[in-house]
Design a protein around this motif. Sequence first.
Motif, short mmCIF file in Angstrom:
data_model
loop_
_atom_site.label_atom_id
_atom_site.label_comp_id
_atom_site.label_asym_id
_atom_site.label_seq_id
_atom_site.Cartn_x
_atom_site.Cartn_y
_atom_site.Cartn_z
N ALA A 6 0.39 -1.14 -0.16
CA ALA A 6 0.05 0.03 -0.33
C ALA A 6 0.87 1.27 -0.03
O ALA A 6 0.85 2.36 -0.47
CB ALA A 6 -0.65 0.17 1.43
N GLU A 7 1.73 1.03 0.98
CA GLU A 7 2.84 2.33 0.93
C GLU A 7 3.58 2.02 -0.75
O GLU A 7 3.56 3.42 -1.23
CB GLU A 7 3.84 2.21 2.30
N ARG A 9 2.30 1.98 -3.11
CA ARG A 9 1.30 2.03 -4.41
C ARG A 9 1.31 3.68 -4.23
O ARG A 9 1.34 4.43 -5.30
CB ARG A 9 0.36 1.63 -4.05
N THR A 10 1.43 4.30 -2.63
CA THR A 10 0.57 5.79 -2.55
C THR A 10 1.84 6.71 -3.22
O THR A 10 1.95 7.71 -3.66
CB THR A 10 1.11 5.61 -0.91
N THR A 13 2.02 6.60 -6.94
CA THR A 13 0.82 7.32 -7.32
C THR A 13 0.80 8.78 -6.97
O THR A 13 0.84 9.93 -8.24
CB THR A 13 -0.66 7.50 -6.13
N ARG A 14 1.64 9.41 -5.71
CA ARG A 14 1.50 10.59 -5.64
C ARG A 14 3.05 11.77 -5.52
O ARG A 14 2.85 12.99 -5.29
CB ARG A 14 1.51 11.01 -4.00
N VAL A 31 6.73 7.30 2.76
CA VAL A 31 6.15 6.94 3.33
C VAL A 31 6.62 5.49 4.53
O VAL A 31 7.46 4.61 3.78
CB VAL A 31 5.08 6.20 2.99
N ALA A 88 5.06 10.47 7.02
CA ALA A 88 5.51 11.05 5.35
C ALA A 88 7.27 11.87 5.98
O ALA A 88 6.44 12.84 6.20
CB ALA A 88 4.34 10.96 4.61
N ASP A 163 0.47 11.87 7.06
CA ASP A 163 0.64 11.28 6.18
C ASP A 163 1.40 11.85 3.98
O ASP A 163 1.85 12.16 4.57
CB ASP A 163 -0.55 10.39 5.52
N ALA A 164 1.22 10.45 3.44
CA ALA A 164 2.04 12.05 1.70
C ALA A 164 1.02 12.89 1.91
O ALA A 164 1.56 13.87 1.49
CB ALA A 164 1.39 10.55 1.39
N ALA A 165 0.18 12.65 2.03
CA ALA A 165 -1.27 13.83 1.67
C ALA A 165 -0.48 15.13 2.53
O ALA A 165 -0.78 16.71 2.27
CB ALA A 165 -2.86 14.00 1.99
#
Length: 215
Positions: A6-7, A9-10, A13-14, A31, A88, A163-165
């Motif tokens: 999941a990390e 993928r994040t 994506t980001r 992350v 993150a 988190d990344a956001a």
Amino acid sequence: MTVLEAERRTVATRAAELRELTPGRTGNLSVRRGQRLAITPSGVPYDEISPDDVSVVSLGGEQVFGELAPSSESPMHRRIYERFEPGAIVHTHSPWSTTLAVLGEPLPPVHYMIVLAGETVPIAPYATYGTEELADNAVGAMASAESSACLLENHGLVATGEDAAAAIETAVAVESVARAYCQAQSVGTPQQLSEDALEATARKLEEYGPDEGEK
């Protein structure tokens, strides 16, 4: 489940969002989960990164997943995670933040959005990129100013978040305030916010949500 699926993928994506903050293939995003972190690979264009390209390294520095080398700034990411335990980290060469870094100037509280990072964004002394010395300098600067971000002298910006956001949002906020500060200095003396004003903003932002309206 594959290592930090999941990390990774994040991150994949980001990472493309960093194109708005940093030129070319500079900068990096990671992350964390537990004692491992997923981090952008070294030298790969952001829009070409797939989850399988994302490296996973332990906080001790061992690469545990990925065929590509992790970002050269992995030591700095690892040290920041060890010291502050964010979720993150983002590192950019954003032009206005880097302008202050080149001047060796911290970013003072000239706009309330700086509270996403703290009351000020400190400057970490210069060290060669990718070194333990740079990692030490970044951690020291962030700790001394109780900030979740810092400018790296003659280099760029590093910002953290839950988190990344959140990490990217902090980096964007610092870059925005840095731009306003640099532009204001060109025409006059920027006015700084008081500690009381910053504390009031911090409390207000804790309540901020979709129903409250724009910042």
